[in-house]
Design a protein around this motif. Structure first.
Motif, PDB file in Angstrom:
ATOM      1  N   GLN A 179       0.812  -1.209   0.000  1.00 12.06           N
ATOM      2  CA  GLN A 179       0.000   0.000   0.000  1.00 12.06           C
ATOM      3  C   GLN A 179       0.848   1.263   0.000  1.00 12.06           C
ATOM      4  O   GLN A 179       0.426   2.303  -0.502  1.00 12.06           O
ATOM      5  N   GLY A 180       2.052   1.183   0.538  1.00 13.91           N
ATOM      6  CA  GLY A 180       2.895   2.363   0.634  1.00 13.91           C
ATOM      7  C   GLY A 180       3.690   2.679  -0.608  1.00 13.91           C
ATOM      8  O   GLY A 180       4.355   3.720  -0.665  1.00 13.91           O
ATOM      9  N   THR A 181       3.670   1.810  -1.617  1.00 16.17           N
ATOM     10  CA  THR A 181       4.487   2.040  -2.815  1.00 16.17           C
ATOM     11  C   THR A 181       3.688   2.089  -4.113  1.00 16.17           C
ATOM     12  O   THR A 181       4.231   2.521  -5.129  1.00 16.17           O
ATOM     13  N   VAL A 182       2.437   1.657  -4.112  1.00 18.15           N
ATOM     14  CA  VAL A 182       1.682   1.592  -5.363  1.00 18.15           C
ATOM     15  C   VAL A 182       1.372   2.990  -5.863  1.00 18.15           C
ATOM     16  O   VAL A 182       1.278   3.958  -5.101  1.00 18.15           O
ATOM     17  N   THR A 183       1.222   3.111  -7.189  1.00 10.13           N
ATOM     18  CA  THR A 183       0.846   4.363  -7.817  1.00 10.13           C
ATOM     19  C   THR A 183      -0.655   4.371  -8.091  1.00 10.13           C
ATOM     20  O   THR A 183      -1.353   3.392  -7.848  1.00 10.13           O
ATOM     21  N   LEU A 184      -1.148   5.470  -8.626  1.00 12.42           N
ATOM     22  CA  LEU A 184      -2.590   5.627  -8.808  1.00 12.42           C
ATOM     23  C   LEU A 184      -3.219   4.569  -9.721  1.00 12.42           C
ATOM     24  O   LEU A 184      -4.266   4.013  -9.373  1.00 12.42           O
ATOM     25  N   PRO A 185      -2.645   4.255 -10.887  1.00  5.50           N
ATOM     26  CA  PRO A 185      -3.270   3.210 -11.712  1.00  5.50           C
ATOM     27  C   PRO A 185      -3.354   1.862 -11.002  1.00  5.50           C
ATOM     28  O   PRO A 185      -4.349   1.143 -11.140  1.00  5.50           O
ATOM     29  N   VAL A 186      -2.329   1.520 -10.234  1.00  3.90           N
ATOM     30  CA  VAL A 186      -2.344   0.250  -9.501  1.00  3.90           C
ATOM     31  C   VAL A 186      -3.358   0.308  -8.369  1.00  3.90           C
ATOM     32  O   VAL A 186      -4.056  -0.682  -8.086  1.00  3.90           O
ATOM     33  N   ALA A 187      -3.466   1.449  -7.710  1.00  2.00           N
ATOM     34  CA  ALA A 187      -4.450   1.592  -6.642  1.00  2.00           C
ATOM     35  C   ALA A 187      -5.863   1.423  -7.181  1.00  2.00           C
ATOM     36  O   ALA A 187      -6.712   0.788  -6.535  1.00  2.00           O
ATOM     37  N   PHE A 216      -8.335  -1.558  -6.115  1.00  2.00           N
ATOM     38  CA  PHE A 216      -9.638  -1.232  -5.546  1.00  2.00           C
ATOM     39  C   PHE A 216     -10.757  -1.965  -6.287  1.00  2.00           C
ATOM     40  O   PHE A 216     -11.671  -2.509  -5.664  1.00  2.00           O
ATOM     41  N   VAL A 217     -10.693  -1.993  -7.609  1.00  2.00           N
ATOM     42  CA  VAL A 217     -11.710  -2.700  -8.385  1.00  2.00           C
ATOM     43  C   VAL A 217     -11.683  -4.189  -8.061  1.00  2.00           C
ATOM     44  O   VAL A 217     -12.733  -4.829  -7.909  1.00  2.00           O
ATOM     45  N   ALA A 218     -10.483  -4.760  -7.929  1.00  2.00           N
ATOM     46  CA  ALA A 218     -10.383  -6.191  -7.610  1.00  2.00           C
ATOM     47  C   ALA A 218     -10.950  -6.490  -6.231  1.00  2.00           C
ATOM     48  O   ALA A 218     -11.621  -7.513  -6.025  1.00  2.00           O
ATOM     49  N   ALA A 219     -10.694  -5.612  -5.266  1.00  3.21           N
ATOM     50  CA  ALA A 219     -11.200  -5.843  -3.915  1.00  3.21           C
ATOM     51  C   ALA A 219     -12.714  -5.694  -3.849  1.00  3.21           C
ATOM     52  O   ALA A 219     -13.384  -6.398  -3.083  1.00  3.21           O
ATOM     53  N   GLN A 220     -13.260  -4.790  -4.665  1.00  6.35           N
ATOM     54  CA  GLN A 220     -14.699  -4.565  -4.639  1.00  6.35           C
ATOM     55  C   GLN A 220     -15.492  -5.688  -5.298  1.00  6.35           C
ATOM     56  O   GLN A 220     -16.709  -5.755  -5.147  1.00  6.35           O
ATOM     57  N   GLN A 221     -14.830  -6.553  -6.036  1.00  9.38           N
ATOM     58  CA  GLN A 221     -15.535  -7.642  -6.697  1.00  9.38           C
ATOM     59  C   GLN A 221     -16.207  -8.578  -5.688  1.00  9.38           C
ATOM     60  O   GLN A 221     -17.226  -9.202  -5.990  1.00  9.38           O
ATOM     61  N   PHE A 222     -15.661  -8.657  -4.486  1.00  4.71           N
ATOM     62  CA  PHE A 222     -16.208  -9.574  -3.480  1.00  4.71           C
ATOM     63  C   PHE A 222     -17.403  -8.960  -2.743  1.00  4.71           C
ATOM     64  O   PHE A 222     -18.266  -9.677  -2.250  1.00  4.71           O
ATOM     65  N   ASN A 223     -17.452  -7.635  -2.650  1.00  2.10           N
ATOM     66  CA  ASN A 223     -18.509  -6.987  -1.870  1.00  2.10           C
ATOM     67  C   ASN A 223     -19.510  -6.225  -2.733  1.00  2.10           C
ATOM     68  O   ASN A 223     -20.379  -5.541  -2.190  1.00  2.10           O
ATOM     69  N   GLY A 224     -19.393  -6.326  -4.027  1.00  6.18           N
ATOM     70  CA  GLY A 224     -20.251  -5.526  -4.902  1.00  6.18           C
ATOM     71  C   GLY A 224     -19.528  -4.250  -5.285  1.00  6.18           C
ATOM     72  O   GLY A 224     -19.137  -3.457  -4.419  1.00  6.18           O
ATOM     73  N   LEU A 225     -19.315  -4.070  -6.556  1.00  2.00           N
ATOM     74  CA  LEU A 225     -18.490  -2.962  -7.040  1.00  2.00           C
ATOM     75  C   LEU A 225     -19.169  -1.625  -6.770  1.00  2.00           C
ATOM     76  O   LEU A 225     -20.314  -1.409  -7.151  1.00  2.00           O
ATOM     77  N   ASP A 226     -18.446  -0.733  -6.123  1.00  2.00           N
ATOM     78  CA  ASP A 226     -18.923   0.619  -5.860  1.00  2.00           C
ATOM     79  C   ASP A 226     -18.524   1.500  -7.036  1.00  2.00           C
ATOM     80  O   ASP A 226     -17.420   2.043  -7.087  1.00  2.00           O
ATOM     81  N   PHE A 227     -19.425   1.633  -8.006  1.00  2.00           N
ATOM     82  CA  PHE A 227     -19.091   2.343  -9.230  1.00  2.00           C
ATOM     83  C   PHE A 227     -18.822   3.818  -8.981  1.00  2.00           C
ATOM     84  O   PHE A 227     -17.976   4.422  -9.652  1.00  2.00           O
TER      85      PHE A 227
END
Length: 281
Positions: free
Chosen positions: A223-231, A235-246
């Motif tokens: 989390q401390g080294t990623v850039t904006l595109p990776v973030a 985030f999209v990958a993590a939201q796949q489990f809980n319902g994507l927050d568009f």
């Protein structure tokens, strides 16, 4: 009296209309992204296109806090900014030497840098990852910045070579007559004249590093080294489990796009003019 032929034919009108159509489509796309970032997730699912009934500014707060975009934005600024400065600082003297020397070696080196433009980044991912892992620079902003500097060198040297070739040699001759050495002539005479080319090279490299995803995705993971595109991707990958927050996802896209839109709105003509002049020399 010579008459000036102006392109007023059907082909010219069709081309102009096509260009403005693309521009209008791009502007509408940006507007749609901005409006969608202010809508709630259920509202977006019900109506893909629409105005926000009650603007959800909390989407940006969620993106910055829970999505980690605040830290990622700082990493992107530092990595893109510092790598661009280093790349231009290294490429400038190299390009100046290639532009002023008329020898087979200089021609071969110029050709080598030009050929570097055709190397796809995908073939460099594994060697760079192995090399950086051996020196402990994976998952590091420093390692990612060094990669960006290396990737930027072919185009930056190629671009600046054109600018330096366009500088009149009489300026350097006058500096030599005044007792200036090669280094002093380069720093005090050549660099100020080529300021436009240096700014153009810096901006182009900054935009490239800001939007780069492949190497940032492979070489960084915490989390401390990623850039904006990776973030955004994480985030999209993590939201796949809980319902994507568009709404939050589009807010993250706006955070990535906003600096680039502001940059091109402010200095877009300089960038285009610099690319045309530099490459055309």
């Amino acid at each position: 009296m010579r008459r000036t032929n102006r392109p007023t034919g059907l082909a010219s009108r069709i081309g102009t209309a096509a260009v403005w159509t693309v521009v209008a489509a791009d502007l509408l796309l940006v507007l749609w992204i901005l409006l969608t970032s202010l809508r709630s997730g259920p509202d977006i699912l019900r109506h893909g296109f629409g105005l926000p009934t009650s603007p959800q500014t909390s989407n940006y707060t969620t993106a910055l806090d829970e999505g980690g975009f605040a830290r990622a934005a700082l990493n992107s600024v530092l990595t893109a900014g510092l790598s661009s400065v280093v790349a231009v600082s290294l490429a400038a003297p190299c390009a100046y030497a290639l532009a002023r020397r008329r020898s087979r070696t200089a021609s071969a080196l110029t050709t080598a840098f030009a050929m570097g433009l055709g190397v796809p980044g995908q073939v460099l991912v594994v060697p760079l990852f192995v090399g950086l892992s051996r020196v402990g620079l994976t998952d590091s902003d420093l390692g990612l910045g060094l990669v960006y500097v290396g990737l930027a060198m072919p185009f930056t040297v190629f671009l600046l070579t054109g600018f330096f070739r366009g500088i009149p040699g009489v300026l350097e001759e006058a500096a030599v007559l005044d007792g200036a050495g090669p280094l002093r002539t380069f720093v005090l005479v050549v660099l100020p004249v080529a300021r436009g080319g240096l700014v153009t090279a810096f901006l182009l490299q900054f935009v490239t590093a800001w939007n780069e995803t492949l190497f940032a995705l492979v070489l960084t993971n915490s989390q401390g080294t990623v850039t904006l595109p990776v973030a955004l991707s994480s985030f999209v990958a993590a939201q796949q489990f809980n319902g994507l927050d568009f709404g939050t996802m589009f807010a993250g896209v706006c955070i990535i796009l906003a600096p680039m839109i502001a940059l091109f709105s402010w200095m877009g003509s300089r960038i285009i003019q610099g690319m045309t002049v530099g490459i055309g020399k």
